[in-house]
Enzyme design. Structure first.
Site, PDB file in Angstrom:
ATOM      1  N   GLU A  69      31.673  86.067  40.677  1.00  0.00           N
ATOM      2  CA  GLU A  69      31.754  85.722  39.254  1.00  0.00           C
ATOM      3  C   GLU A  69      32.513  86.773  38.450  1.00  0.00           C
ATOM      4  OE1 GLU A  69      27.701  82.955  39.152  1.00  0.00           O
ATOM      5  OE2 GLU A  69      27.750  84.814  37.996  1.00  0.00           O
ATOM      6  N   LYS A 106      26.994  82.525  25.886  1.00  0.00           N
ATOM      7  CA  LYS A 106      27.384  81.113  25.871  1.00  0.00           C
ATOM      8  C   LYS A 106      27.744  80.665  24.448  1.00  0.00           C
ATOM      9  CE  LYS A 106      24.628  79.920  29.976  1.00  0.00           C
ATOM     10  NZ  LYS A 106      23.610  78.973  30.529  1.00  0.00           N
ATOM     11  N   HIS A 121      24.395  83.622  30.411  1.00  0.00           N
ATOM     12  CA  HIS A 121      24.458  83.447  31.865  1.00  0.00           C
ATOM     13  C   HIS A 121      24.384  84.820  32.512  1.00  0.00           C
ATOM     14  CE1 HIS A 121      25.828  82.280  35.877  1.00  0.00           C
ATOM     15  NE2 HIS A 121      26.530  83.395  35.836  1.00  0.00           N
ATOM     16  N   ASN A 154      20.950  77.962  26.419  1.00  0.00           N
ATOM     17  CA  ASN A 154      20.064  79.114  26.604  1.00  0.00           C
ATOM     18  C   ASN A 154      20.783  80.461  26.496  1.00  0.00           C
ATOM     19  OD1 ASN A 154      21.372  79.026  29.024  1.00  0.00           O
ATOM     20  ND2 ASN A 154      19.564  78.630  30.270  1.00  0.00           N
ATOM     21  N   TYR A 162      30.661  76.557  37.595  1.00  0.00           N
ATOM     22  CA  TYR A 162      29.330  75.996  37.851  1.00  0.00           C
ATOM     23  C   TYR A 162      29.339  75.006  39.017  1.00  0.00           C
ATOM     24  CZ  TYR A 162      27.013  78.071  33.752  1.00  0.00           C
ATOM     25  OH  TYR A 162      26.440  78.940  32.851  1.00  0.00           O
TER      26      TYR A 162
HETATM   27  P1  ADP Z   1      20.110  80.284  35.158  1.00  0.00           P
HETATM   28  O1  ADP Z   1      21.176  80.242  34.100  1.00  0.00           O
HETATM   29  O2  ADP Z   1      18.814  80.837  34.605  1.00  0.00           O
HETATM   30  O3  ADP Z   1      20.540  80.981  36.423  1.00  0.00           O
HETATM   31  P2  ADP Z   1      20.402  77.758  36.606  1.00  0.00           P
HETATM   32  O4  ADP Z   1      21.376  78.484  37.483  1.00  0.00           O
HETATM   33  O5  ADP Z   1      19.276  77.029  37.259  1.00  0.00           O
HETATM   34  O6  ADP Z   1      19.759  78.761  35.521  1.00  0.00           O
HETATM   35  O7  ADP Z   1      21.172  76.692  35.700  1.00  0.00           O
HETATM   36  C1  ADP Z   1      22.440  77.008  35.163  1.00  0.00           C
HETATM   37  C2  ADP Z   1      22.482  76.535  33.734  1.00  0.00           C
HETATM   38  O8  ADP Z   1      22.408  75.120  33.688  1.00  0.00           O
HETATM   39  C3  ADP Z   1      21.314  77.001  32.846  1.00  0.00           C
HETATM   40  O9  ADP Z   1      21.449  78.314  32.353  1.00  0.00           O
HETATM   41  C4  ADP Z   1      21.354  75.965  31.735  1.00  0.00           C
HETATM   42  O10 ADP Z   1      22.390  76.236  30.792  1.00  0.00           O
HETATM   43  C5  ADP Z   1      21.709  74.707  32.518  1.00  0.00           C
HETATM   44  N1  ADP Z   1      20.495  73.986  32.927  1.00  0.00           N
HETATM   45  C6  ADP Z   1      19.635  74.326  33.917  1.00  0.00           C
HETATM   46  N2  ADP Z   1      18.628  73.446  34.023  1.00  0.00           N
HETATM   47  C7  ADP Z   1      18.853  72.505  33.075  1.00  0.00           C
HETATM   48  C8  ADP Z   1      18.166  71.311  32.654  1.00  0.00           C
HETATM   49  N3  ADP Z   1      17.044  70.915  33.256  1.00  0.00           N
HETATM   50  N4  ADP Z   1      18.696  70.587  31.631  1.00  0.00           N
HETATM   51  C9  ADP Z   1      19.838  70.982  31.017  1.00  0.00           C
HETATM   52  N5  ADP Z   1      20.541  72.102  31.366  1.00  0.00           N
HETATM   53  C10 ADP Z   1      20.048  72.851  32.361  1.00  0.00           C
HETATM   54 MG    MG Z   2      22.025  80.423  37.789  1.00  0.00          MG
END
Ligand code: ADP
Ligand code: MG
Length: 137
Positions: free
Chosen positions: A126, A9, A115, A112, A49
């Protein structure tokens, strides 16, 4: 051999962490079947997304993902969908296990660093979102 989609990212690319992140995969025997750097358009980020469209953080997520370039990869290996998720660590870096990418590098639950596809169906869709089959080898 499975394929899965990994994205480094904007926060990871901005901080020059591409090599360190790729090492975490290569050190586990995972191969890079396809790779490219690109700047996501708003339309691409919203489409990628789309499953999170109704979530309160959707707008913030699209802003973040389009802020600066990303590196997208198709990773290849046995059980690589689950293994990539394990190497990434929990979505919230505060809850990520030691040695995971998110524990080592991520700043927040939003920014974070990586992805990873979360199921075989997501991985198929994807990888196809970013790569033609002729680009995967
Ligand atoms: P992952 O990436 O671990 O699969 P999710 O699919 O739940 O997580 O969420 C997609 C992305 O959305 C996350 O990687 C993060 O960048 C963002 N995200 C998820 N939850 C939050 C939150 N509570 N606040 C801000 N951004 C979030
Ligand atoms: Mg996810």
């Amino acid at each position: 051999m499975e394929l899965t989609l990994s994205i480094i990212k904007p926060d990871g690319v901005e901080r020059n962490l591409v090599g360190k992140i790729i090492s975490k995969f290569e050190d586990q025997g995972i191969r890079i079947a396809a790779i490219k750097k690109l700047q996501l358009t708003r339309a691409q980020a919203e489409a990628f997304y789309a499953v999170h469209k109704a979530r309160p953080f959707f707008g913030e997520l699209v802003e973040f993902m389009t802020r600066s370039p990303v590196v997208v990869m198709a990773l290849q290996g046995e059980n690589v969908i689950q293994r990539n998720r394990d190497i990434m660590g929990a979505t919230n870096p505060a809850q990520a296990a030691a040695g995971t990418i998110r524990k080592d590098f991520a700043k927040s639950i939003g920014e974070n660093t990586v992805h990873g596809s979360d199921s075989p169906e997501a991985a198929k869709n994807e990888v196809a979102f970013f790569f033609a089959s002729s680009e995967i080898c």
